[in-house]
Design a protein around this motif. Structure first.
Motif, PDB file in Angstrom:
ATOM      1  N   ASP A 122      16.827  97.704  64.063  1.00 42.82           N
ATOM      2  CA  ASP A 122      17.972  97.558  63.089  1.00 42.82           C
ATOM      3  C   ASP A 122      18.482  98.914  62.729  1.00 42.82           C
ATOM      4  OD1 ASP A 122      17.780  94.424  63.436  1.00 42.82           O
ATOM      5  OD2 ASP A 122      15.736  94.598  62.567  1.00 42.82           O
ATOM      6  N   LEU A 123      17.676  99.585  62.093  1.00 44.04           N
ATOM      7  CA  LEU A 123      18.188 100.753  61.665  1.00 44.04           C
ATOM      8  C   LEU A 123      18.876 101.763  62.597  1.00 44.04           C
ATOM      9  CD1 LEU A 123      18.399 102.451  59.069  1.00 44.04           C
ATOM     10  CD2 LEU A 123      16.218 103.263  59.400  1.00 44.04           C
ATOM     11  N   CYS A 124      18.314 101.938  63.907  1.00 40.77           N
ATOM     12  CA  CYS A 124      18.865 102.730  64.715  1.00 40.77           C
ATOM     13  C   CYS A 124      20.326 102.023  65.100  1.00 40.77           C
ATOM     14  CB  CYS A 124      17.914 102.696  65.804  1.00 40.77           C
ATOM     15  SG  CYS A 124      16.612 103.639  65.804  1.00 40.77           S
ATOM     16  N   LEU A 125      20.476 100.714  65.334  1.00 41.33           N
ATOM     17  CA  LEU A 125      21.729 100.115  65.759  1.00 41.33           C
ATOM     18  C   LEU A 125      22.642 100.239  64.633  1.00 41.33           C
ATOM     19  CD1 LEU A 125      20.512  96.843  67.376  1.00 41.33           C
ATOM     20  CD2 LEU A 125      21.954  98.677  68.494  1.00 41.33           C
ATOM     21  N   HIS A 126      22.204 100.342  63.322  1.00 41.66           N
ATOM     22  CA  HIS A 126      22.990 100.283  62.099  1.00 41.66           C
ATOM     23  C   HIS A 126      23.558 102.028  62.169  1.00 41.66           C
ATOM     24  CE1 HIS A 126      24.330 101.015  57.799  1.00 41.66           C
ATOM     25  NE2 HIS A 126      23.325 101.896  57.660  1.00 41.66           N
ATOM     26  N   VAL A 127      22.799 103.154  62.492  1.00 39.51           N
ATOM     27  CA  VAL A 127      23.205 104.304  62.614  1.00 39.51           C
ATOM     28  C   VAL A 127      24.377 104.439  63.693  1.00 39.51           C
ATOM     29  CG1 VAL A 127      22.571 106.796  63.145  1.00 39.51           C
ATOM     30  CG2 VAL A 127      21.179 105.134  61.568  1.00 39.51           C
ATOM     31  N   VAL A 128      24.211 103.833  64.794  1.00 40.64           N
ATOM     32  CA  VAL A 128      25.005 103.782  65.995  1.00 40.64           C
ATOM     33  C   VAL A 128      26.543 103.299  65.355  1.00 40.64           C
ATOM     34  CG1 VAL A 128      25.694 103.063  68.054  1.00 40.64           C
ATOM     35  CG2 VAL A 128      23.355 103.562  67.830  1.00 40.64           C
ATOM     36  N   ARG A 129      26.264 101.772  64.464  1.00 37.54           N
ATOM     37  CA  ARG A 129      27.468 101.400  64.058  1.00 37.54           C
ATOM     38  C   ARG A 129      28.227 102.319  63.024  1.00 37.54           C
ATOM     39  NH1 ARG A 129      25.008  97.789  61.911  1.00 37.54           N
ATOM     40  NH2 ARG A 129      24.713  96.298  63.771  1.00 37.54           N
ATOM     41  N   LYS A 130      27.250 103.039  62.227  1.00 35.75           N
ATOM     42  CA  LYS A 130      28.052 103.878  61.285  1.00 35.75           C
ATOM     43  C   LYS A 130      28.799 105.036  61.888  1.00 35.75           C
ATOM     44  CE  LYS A 130      26.752 105.883  56.898  1.00 35.75           C
ATOM     45  NZ  LYS A 130      25.594 105.932  55.982  1.00 35.75           N
ATOM     46  N   ASP A 131      27.952 105.600  63.040  1.00 32.95           N
ATOM     47  CA  ASP A 131      28.670 106.782  63.657  1.00 32.95           C
ATOM     48  C   ASP A 131      29.710 106.611  64.684  1.00 32.95           C
ATOM     49  OD1 ASP A 131      26.734 108.338  62.292  1.00 32.95           O
ATOM     50  OD2 ASP A 131      25.359 108.474  64.035  1.00 32.95           O
ATOM     51  N   PHE A 132      29.545 105.427  65.429  1.00 34.03           N
ATOM     52  CA  PHE A 132      30.478 105.133  66.496  1.00 34.03           C
ATOM     53  C   PHE A 132      31.287 103.868  66.371  1.00 34.03           C
ATOM     54  CE2 PHE A 132      27.731 108.312  68.094  1.00 34.03           C
ATOM     55  CZ  PHE A 132      28.491 108.732  68.728  1.00 34.03           C
ATOM     56  N   LEU A 148      19.961  96.142  75.109  1.00 38.46           N
ATOM     57  CA  LEU A 148      18.816  96.023  74.844  1.00 38.46           C
ATOM     58  C   LEU A 148      18.326  94.555  74.775  1.00 38.46           C
ATOM     59  CD1 LEU A 148      18.749  98.583  71.642  1.00 38.46           C
ATOM     60  CD2 LEU A 148      17.431  98.708  73.907  1.00 38.46           C
ATOM     61  N   VAL A 149      19.404  93.634  74.693  1.00 42.00           N
ATOM     62  CA  VAL A 149      19.247  92.168  74.799  1.00 42.00           C
ATOM     63  C   VAL A 149      18.735  91.898  73.470  1.00 42.00           C
ATOM     64  CG1 VAL A 149      18.569  89.947  76.007  1.00 42.00           C
ATOM     65  CG2 VAL A 149      18.625  92.311  77.276  1.00 42.00           C
ATOM     66  N   VAL A 150      19.211  92.382  72.251  1.00 46.92           N
ATOM     67  CA  VAL A 150      18.881  92.050  70.917  1.00 46.92           C
ATOM     68  C   VAL A 150      20.023  91.605  70.151  1.00 46.92           C
ATOM     69  CG1 VAL A 150      16.729  93.424  71.064  1.00 46.92           C
ATOM     70  CG2 VAL A 150      18.652  94.594  70.039  1.00 46.92           C
ATOM     71  N   PRO A 151      19.984  91.173  68.920  1.00 43.89           N
ATOM     72  CA  PRO A 151      21.304  90.720  68.050  1.00 43.89           C
ATOM     73  C   PRO A 151      21.800  92.217  67.569  1.00 43.89           C
ATOM     74  CG  PRO A 151      19.628  89.398  67.517  1.00 43.89           C
ATOM     75  CD  PRO A 151      18.781  90.597  68.450  1.00 43.89           C
ATOM     76  N   PRO A 152      23.126  92.132  67.456  1.00 43.42           N
ATOM     77  CA  PRO A 152      23.483  93.604  66.977  1.00 43.42           C
ATOM     78  C   PRO A 152      23.424  93.684  65.678  1.00 43.42           C
ATOM     79  CG  PRO A 152      25.329  92.049  67.329  1.00 43.42           C
ATOM     80  CD  PRO A 152      24.061  91.407  67.860  1.00 43.42           C
ATOM     81  N   HIS A 153      23.049  92.747  64.663  1.00 43.02           N
ATOM     82  CA  HIS A 153      22.527  92.813  63.528  1.00 43.02           C
ATOM     83  C   HIS A 153      21.892  91.676  62.941  1.00 43.02           C
ATOM     84  CE1 HIS A 153      22.965  94.132  59.231  1.00 43.02           C
ATOM     85  NE2 HIS A 153      23.093  92.618  58.963  1.00 43.02           N
ATOM     86  N   ARG A 154      20.704  91.673  62.547  1.00 44.40           N
ATOM     87  CA  ARG A 154      19.801  90.602  61.775  1.00 44.40           C
ATOM     88  C   ARG A 154      19.876  90.421  60.500  1.00 44.40           C
ATOM     89  NH1 ARG A 154      13.757  90.871  63.089  1.00 44.40           N
ATOM     90  NH2 ARG A 154      13.943  93.061  62.592  1.00 44.40           N
ATOM     91  N   GLU A 155      20.118  89.388  59.855  1.00 49.58           N
ATOM     92  CA  GLU A 155      20.548  88.915  58.558  1.00 49.58           C
ATOM     93  C   GLU A 155      18.825  88.813  58.098  1.00 49.58           C
ATOM     94  OE1 GLU A 155      23.074  89.090  56.904  1.00 49.58           O
ATOM     95  OE2 GLU A 155      24.441  89.060  58.295  1.00 49.58           O
ATOM     96  N   GLY A 156      18.964  88.800  56.474  1.00 51.69           N
ATOM     97  CA  GLY A 156      17.574  88.561  55.957  1.00 51.69           C
ATOM     98  C   GLY A 156      16.767  89.613  55.907  1.00 51.69           C
ATOM     99  N   GLY A 157      15.645  89.468  55.305  1.00 51.41           N
ATOM    100  CA  GLY A 157      14.603  90.369  55.038  1.00 51.41           C
ATOM    101  C   GLY A 157      13.382  90.501  55.651  1.00 51.41           C
ATOM    102  N   GLN A 158      12.167  90.977  55.294  1.00 56.01           N
ATOM    103  CA  GLN A 158      11.018  91.003  56.056  1.00 56.01           C
ATOM    104  C   GLN A 158       9.946  90.180  55.181  1.00 56.01           C
ATOM    105  OE1 GLN A 158       8.636  94.435  55.909  1.00 56.01           O
ATOM    106  NE2 GLN A 158       9.730  95.230  54.208  1.00 56.01           N
ATOM    107  N   ALA A 159      10.462  89.600  53.915  1.00 57.63           N
ATOM    108  CA  ALA A 159       9.640  88.850  53.311  1.00 57.63           C
ATOM    109  C   ALA A 159       8.926  87.726  53.985  1.00 57.63           C
ATOM    110  CB  ALA A 159      10.225  88.247  51.872  1.00 57.63           C
ATOM    111  N   GLN A 160       9.831  86.943  55.006  1.00 56.48           N
ATOM    112  CA  GLN A 160       9.253  85.969  55.785  1.00 56.48           C
ATOM    113  C   GLN A 160       8.400  86.101  56.762  1.00 56.48           C
ATOM    114  OE1 GLN A 160      12.554  84.712  58.806  1.00 56.48           O
ATOM    115  NE2 GLN A 160      13.644  86.547  57.724  1.00 56.48           N
ATOM    116  N   PHE A 161       8.135  87.182  57.007  1.00 55.62           N
ATOM    117  CA  PHE A 161       6.874  87.965  57.981  1.00 55.62           C
ATOM    118  C   PHE A 161       5.709  88.176  57.412  1.00 55.62           C
ATOM    119  CE2 PHE A 161      11.269  89.311  59.568  1.00 55.62           C
ATOM    120  CZ  PHE A 161      11.160  88.259  60.595  1.00 55.62           C
TER     121      PHE A 161
END
Length: 335
Positions: free
Chosen positions: A181-191, A203-216
């Motif tokens: 998620d963070l790597c994709l955020h950096v790509v989004r910010k740069d490009f 990568l077959v992943v969502p471009p952005h995931r909502e929410g946080g890690q508390a649910q895990f």
């Protein structure tokens, strides 16, 4: 290993002209996080043009280096590579309390002083914290390491409920998958969003995931017989998210008093029945928004049990820090 002043830069051996990215490698390397960084920043992407990232690996210490999964790793470059890097990625560290080599600390401090961005994935926060790069800043890490980091580095403002935090020149990600998620955020910010969506599609992943890690976070689980006793009720509730079902009806269906039901339900799921039901409705609403781009939001609010669009908007804002419209738009961009 290592580059010398007479050696050509690894970033100059490619026709690419974009930001220079170095991912650290070290003994007892966390293979998954290392792979996440190299997959996003180091994979050939001719569709992105010449301005795409120039990626190389920087070894923290002499090799060969052991890596998770029984692998051995060697690298062509050493820490001197960081002298010419725009973005440095620190994969999960070999231990949250494992010492960080002084040479690495000095190299990261020098890189930060000249304006390079530095990001950690999962337990990689231990390296940034040891270097003092997070003092007085917000940061996150895997929920398992929050207490250990907080005790050792009280000057860091830890937020365990998010997937990643961008503090400008210093960035941190929570668990291993949150590193993506963070790597994709950096790509989004740069490009831009289109580039990030393109990478996410490959990568077959969502471009952005909502929410946080508390649910895990791990929750105490009852014995199998109790889980089996409540499983039919949970299935029944999931099939009736659009209905107004109260605590009394749930307890009667489970064959328990309301007090006993509340206690055992929380032990099994980690939350009160009402909170669990709200989370399930949010998840179902998210599924509908992703899968049905033309269905009116009022219909989705009704189908997921919120009753009104205003109520659904409220819970999206308070629980997911977004709106149904923004959530749908973000995933439509990624298709």
């Amino acid at each position: 290993m290592g580059t010398s002043q007479s050696s050509p830069s690894p970033f100059q051996s490619s026709p690419l002209t974009g930001p220079r990215v170095a991912t650290l490698a070290y003994d007892c390397l966390c293979t998954f996080e290392f792979g996440v960084a190299t997959e996003v920043f180091g994979l050939a992407r001719p569709e992105m043009g010449e301005g795409w990232y120039r990626h190389a690996t920087a070894a923290v210490e002499p090799g060969p280096l052991r890596a998770a999964g029984g692998l051995m790793v060697t690298a062509d470059n050493g820490l001197d590579l960081l002298e010419e890097t725009d973005l440095i990625v620190v994969p999960g560290w070999r231990g949250i309390d494992a010492p960080v080599p002084p040479a690495l600390i000095l190299a990261l401090r020098a890189a930060q002083a000249r304006g390079a961005r530095i990001m950690s994935l999962c337990s990689g926060i231990a390296v940034l914290a040891a270097a003092g790069l997070l003092d007085g800043r917000r940061a996150t890490t895997h929920w398992r390491y929050v207490d250990a980091v907080a005790a050792r580095y009280p000057q860091i403002e830890l937020d365990p409920d998010v997937l990643y935090i961008d503090e400008g020149k210093v960035l941190t990600a929570a668990g291993s998958a949150a590193g993506m998620d963070l790597c994709l955020h950096v790509v989004r910010k740069d490009f831009g969003a289109q580039a990030a969506n393109s990478v996410a599609r490959r990568l077959v992943v969502p471009p952005h995931r909502e929410g946080g890690q508390a649910q895990f976070i791990e929750r105490p689980i009852l014995q199998d017989r109790e889980g089996a006793r409540l499983a039919p009720l949970i299935d029944w509730l999931r099939s009736r998210l659009d209905e107004d079902i109260g605590l009394k009806q749930m307890a009667e269906r489970a064959g328990m008093s309301e007090r006993t039901f509340q206690r055992r339900f929380k032990e099994l799921t980690g939350m009160a029945p009402g909170d669990w039901l709200l989370l399930e409705r949010l998840r179902y609403a998210c599924e509908l928004l992703q899968q049905h781009g033309q269905v009116p939001l009022d219909d989705i609010a009704t189908a997921s049990g919120f009753g009104t669009l205003a109520t659904m908007r409220h819970h999206f804002r308070t629980r997911l820090a977004t709106s149904p419209v923004a959530y749908r738009a973000r995933f439509r961009l990624g298709t």
